[in-house]
Design a protein around this motif. Structure first.
Motif, short mmCIF file in Angstrom:
data_model
loop_
_atom_site.label_atom_id
_atom_site.label_comp_id
_atom_site.label_asym_id
_atom_site.label_seq_id
_atom_site.Cartn_x
_atom_site.Cartn_y
_atom_site.Cartn_z
N GLY A 18 -1.09 -3.66 0.07
CA GLY A 18 -1.39 -2.89 -1.12
C GLY A 18 -1.81 -1.47 -0.74
N THR A 19 -2.74 -1.40 0.22
CA THR A 19 -3.23 -0.09 0.62
C THR A 19 -2.09 0.78 1.13
OG1 THR A 19 -5.00 -1.42 1.51
CG2 THR A 19 -5.16 0.93 1.86
N ILE A 21 1.02 0.65 0.53
CA ILE A 21 1.97 1.07 -0.49
C ILE A 21 1.38 2.15 -1.39
CG2 ILE A 21 3.10 0.28 -2.58
CD1 ILE A 21 3.53 -2.37 -0.88
N VAL A 22 0.11 1.94 -1.76
CA VAL A 22 -0.49 2.89 -2.69
C VAL A 22 -0.54 4.28 -2.08
CG1 VAL A 22 -2.62 3.53 -3.81
CG2 VAL A 22 -1.78 1.21 -3.96
N PHE A 23 -0.82 4.32 -0.78
CA PHE A 23 -1.04 5.65 -0.22
C PHE A 23 0.20 6.28 0.36
CE2 PHE A 23 -5.23 3.48 0.20
CZ PHE A 23 -5.69 4.00 -0.99
N SER A 24 1.29 5.51 0.45
CA SER A 24 2.52 6.18 0.83
C SER A 24 2.92 7.07 -0.33
CB SER A 24 3.62 5.16 1.13
OG SER A 24 3.91 4.45 -0.04
N GLU A 95 -5.46 8.86 -14.41
CA GLU A 95 -5.75 9.40 -13.08
C GLU A 95 -4.54 9.22 -12.16
OE1 GLU A 95 -8.28 11.09 -12.37
OE2 GLU A 95 -9.70 10.61 -13.97
N ARG A 96 -3.81 8.10 -12.35
CA ARG A 96 -2.69 7.82 -11.48
C ARG A 96 -1.56 8.81 -11.71
NH1 ARG A 96 0.35 2.12 -12.04
NH2 ARG A 96 -1.77 1.35 -12.02
N LYS A 100 1.32 13.78 -10.76
CA LYS A 100 2.67 13.55 -10.25
C LYS A 100 3.63 14.67 -10.65
CE LYS A 100 2.51 8.72 -9.28
NZ LYS A 100 3.22 7.46 -9.22
#
Lengths: 444, 375
Positions: A18-19, A21-24, A95-96, A100
């Motif tokens: 998860g980590t 993927i989220v931060f890529s 926030e997400r 972008k």
């Protein structure tokens, strides 16, 4: 022991993947793109209403890309985030998505009064406009205090005022309201409570007795409310529901034999998902229209030709429904604001601050609305620094058992009643949050 | 080899009673706190991975810290004292609305006495603490039935608190300063003369609260009072026979727990949401907190953090997996998948380790002590 090791490994793997993927950073963004975030709810208690709206909003943006190649050559990209109508999830989605795209989010349109209240506190810091078409804080019409909110087309106070005007017309004149009883059955949330001050003001002015009857979220349990209505026998019932609450209200009204043609819903209670679950019991039920009706217009032809014919789009089966059409209008206003801003800032991806200028200077004339394919759906509207609502009109339609039939002409909300309320409540907000209102006379 | 306490001799009572008796634990904790207090602000300041944008701070770390704090509070009541509570959301709401009232000024007209109670708007720290205090007072009130009813019956009584306060904050307009919509917005966050505004400042504010309360809680549970709570939890009749007063033990557990949950509620409203309505603290929130405590580990402060991370962060991350991998799945499929995967993981973890993450952690520590020569 092996099982426990496995459990540890699973937990660790889940968290790590998860980590990672989220931060890529995700796929690289082309530079000539404008990012439009879409907060939607396609699951949960309000999904039947959230889906057609989200479909309409998305398909209009797809159509702009397919037909025109974007706005001024800038391609629109969008990403949906599922909020489930929950405020904290909505804040996470905001926030997400806000950063972008090459220039960040153009505007947000959360379709939830609760999320709107939470984001109203956040958008000034992030400089992103908040487009709330027909919902949100009624006092945010005052752009001097709420520079980032755009409560386009109509507020709940507009709706309340027009609902009373329609009742007066059915009774044969505004004077006949005196001594009548009007009850409001409302969703017990900021959404449902918003119209109360406007209805109280009208009750005082026109001499009818007003009673507010709350229904707890999500609104599937309202037996006692309708029994109270049976006892009280109000002359009219206004319905401020959302999602499953609307059809439940209609069924309960039928159960206590309250005439459905004496119930007038707000424009969020007047779509197909609100009446079809109630079947024949819904026949005769009336609701306000946020100007536009159900059905297909010139713009739907373009969507069919450029989106559905190419096998794209998400809303083919909701095409032409009330909430689908409202999604189109929501995206139309956003897209035209970006177009207006491009005229000033150039044909490139714009920041939220620049798009805000576009909203504030948006002028949809009758000719322009026709050109865009929205003739018959929308009356002309014009935004300004002081007026972030742009329009004050609505109509009423009635469900005949098969489809919505327009039964009234355009009503215009009485700004003599509403403007002082907007001024009073926005001044209160400004005092509470220590905001110095902008001087709109100085802004061009 | 690395994690071994051989050779660490305790030469004083103080060393023997230390909060973290093993040197490696102390070093790890200091490193963790250094990273949280210094490392993360530095990373955020230089916009380095993974803090290149506000998202990590504002949408993950701040809610994680606040819900961890709430989970610590719930853990004291449920995990240490064994009193099942389904009213945690209500206590968060009491904290939030009381802090809001104290932060925006309290006026109670007492016309029959010809006077009024008037308190000017208080700064952030005072209003958050008073929010916690109000929550503690109400917690004691709703704790009184726990002297007579136990287990699931008590859970139902606390459920009443949940629905009662949902109703109060929806209906009693005084609590929302007569806002027409019933939604209220937090005042500016003035913390000892300093305006807390940017995400990193908000994060540090939450971190400070969480660190202090976690240390207080850790010390409480290993002291006299904590032993009383655990005695009551394990067998209340035996505890009473040994001279522990159930009245005192249970009500202190309710008070401390509600205080911490109330502070967390005030922070959730003021720092995370900014504007809120009673729906933000409904029964779902209570259940979420209870699950955090059960998954994390009943009767463990560390478990509260692990449980909060699992329940809060895992779904958010799963939600983003398909999009990050470029798999075209619609948002409703993703959110259903998240429910399925999270639910399955919860079942799986509870089957293989019913005592939660905290127990897994202590098993890992036991193994590490023997590593690399297990016997």
């Amino acid at each position: 022991m092996l099982r426990k090791t496995l459990a540890v490994a699973t937990a660790a793997a889940a968290v790590l993947s998860g980590t990672a993927i989220v931060f890529s950073t995700g796929p690289a963004m082309a530079q000539n793109e404008q990012f439009i975030p879409r907060l939607v709810y396609r699951t949960g208690a309000y999904a039947p209403n959230g889906i057609p709206f989200a479909n309409g909003a998305a398909d209009y943006i797809t159509m702009i890309n397919e037909r025109d190649g974007g706005i001024g050559g800038v391609k629109l990209i969008m990403e949906e985030c599922e909020t489930g109508y929950a405020t904290d999830k909505g804040v996470e989605c905001y926030e997400r998505l806000k950063g972008k795209g090459p220039t960040g989010a153009a505007y947000f349109s959360p379709l939830s009064t609760g999320i709107t209240f939470a984001l109203t506190e956040k958008v000034p810091g992030d400089k992103i406009p908040l487009l709330t078409t027909g919902y949100g804080r009624s006092e945010s019409r005052n752009g001097a205090v709420f520079p980032w909110n755009f409560i386009a087309v109509g507020s709940y106070w507009t709706a309340a005022d027009i609902a009373i005007q329609h009742v007066a017309k059915e009774l044969g004149g505004i004077d006949n309201l005196k001594g009548k009883k009007i009850s409001l059955v409302y969703h017990d949330s900021p959404y449902g409570k918003e119209p109360i001050p406007a209805l109280e003001a009208r009750a005082k002015l026109n001499g009818f007795t007003f009673k507010a009857i709350p229904v707890t979220h999500p609104g599937v349990e309202q037996k006692s409310q309708w029994l109270a209505i049976r006892q009280d026998r109000p002359d009219y019932v206004l319905l401020w529901g959302w999602g499953v609450m609307n059809s439940t209200s209609i069924k309960e009204a039928a159960a206590v034999a309250y005439p459905r043609d004496k119930i007038i819903g707000v424009w969020w209670s007047g779509a197909e998902p609100d009446v079809t679950p109630a079947g024949d019991q819904a026949t005769g039920y009336k609701a306000l229209m946020l100007q536009h009706p159900a059905g297909k217009f010139a713009v739907h032809g373009d969507i069919e030709k450029h989106v559905y014919a190419k096998g794209q789009g998400v809303g083919k089966d909701t095409n032409g429904q009330v909430l689908f059409n409202r999604g189109l209008i929501d995206s139309l206003i956003g897209v035209e604001a970006i177009r207006t801003a491009q005229e000033k800032f150039g044909k490139k991806p714009l920041t939220g601050e620049q798009v805000r200028w576009g909203f504030e200077n948006l002028n949809l004339t009758a000719a322009r609305i026709k050109e865009l394919g929205f003739e018959g759906m929308l009356a002309p509207m014009k935004f300004s620094c002081a007026d972030h609502q742009g329009a004050d009109q609505a109509r009423v339609h009635q469900w005949d058992g098969k489809e919505w039939k327009i039964i009234s002409d355009f009503y215009t909300a009485d700004r003599k009643i509403l403007d002082p309320m907007v001024a009073e409540y926005s001044a209160k907000y400004a005092a509470e949050k220590k905001i110095t209102p902008r001087d709109c006379a100085k802004e061009s | 080899m690395l994690y071994r306490e051989a050779g660490q001799f305790k030469t004083s009572y103080a060393a023997d009673m230390a909060i973290f008796p093993i040197r490696q634990d102390r070093i790890a904790l200091i490193l963790l706190l250094l990273f949280a207090f210094v490392g993360i602000p530095l990373l955020a300041n230089f916009q380095l991975w993974p803090l290149g944008s506000d998202y990590m701070l504002r949408a993950i770390l701040i809610p994680f810290l606040i819900l961890s704090l709430a989970a610590i509070g719930v853990n004291i009541l449920v995990g240490y004292c064994g009193q099942i509570s389904l009213g945690s959301g209500a206590f968060m709401a009491i904290g939030a609305y009381s802090a809001y009232k104290f932060g925006s000024g309290v006026h109670i007209p007492l016309e029959f006495l010809g006077t009024e109670i008037s308190i000017p708007p208080l700064p952030l720290f005072a209003s958050v603490m008073l929010g916690g205090l109000m929550s503690a007072i109400v917690g004691i009130l709703f704790g009184i039935p726990s002297l007579r009813i136990k287990g699931l019956y008590l859970a139902v009584a606390t459920l009443a608190a949940q629905f009662f306060f949902d109703w109060v904050f929806l209906r009693v307009k005084w609590f929302t300063n007569y806002a027409p919509s019933g939604s209220v917005a937090a005042p500016d966050l003035h913390f000892f003369g300093y305006l807390v505004h940017s995400p990193i400042e908000r994060y540090l504010l939450c971190l400070a609260f969480v660190t202090v309360f976690a240390l207080i809680a850790k010390n409480l549970v290993r002291g006299n009072i904590g032993r009383q709570w655990m005695a009551i939890r394990d067998m209340d009749i035996a505890a009473e026979l040994m001279g522990i007063r159930p009245l005192y033990a249970k009500l202190t557990a309710f008070a401390v727990s509600s205080f911490i949950v109330g502070v967390a509620g005030a922070l959730w409203a003021f720092v995370y949401l900014g504007a809120w309505e009673p729906l933000a603290f409904n029964i779902d929130r209570s259940l979420q907190l209870l699950f955090m405590v059960i998954i994390g580990g009943l009767g463990s402060i560390l478990g509260s953090f692990l449980g909060a991370a699992f329940i809060l962060i895992l779904p958010i991350m799963l939600d983003q997996v398909p999009h990050a991998l470029g798999i075209p799945v619609s948002v409703e499929t993703v959110s259903h998948l998240v429910f399925i995967v999270t639910g399955a993981l919860i079942c799986y973890l509870l089957i293989v380790e019913p005592h939660g993450f905290a127990r897994l952690w202590s098993i890992a520590k036991e193994k590490l002590r023997l590593w690399p020569f297990p016997y």
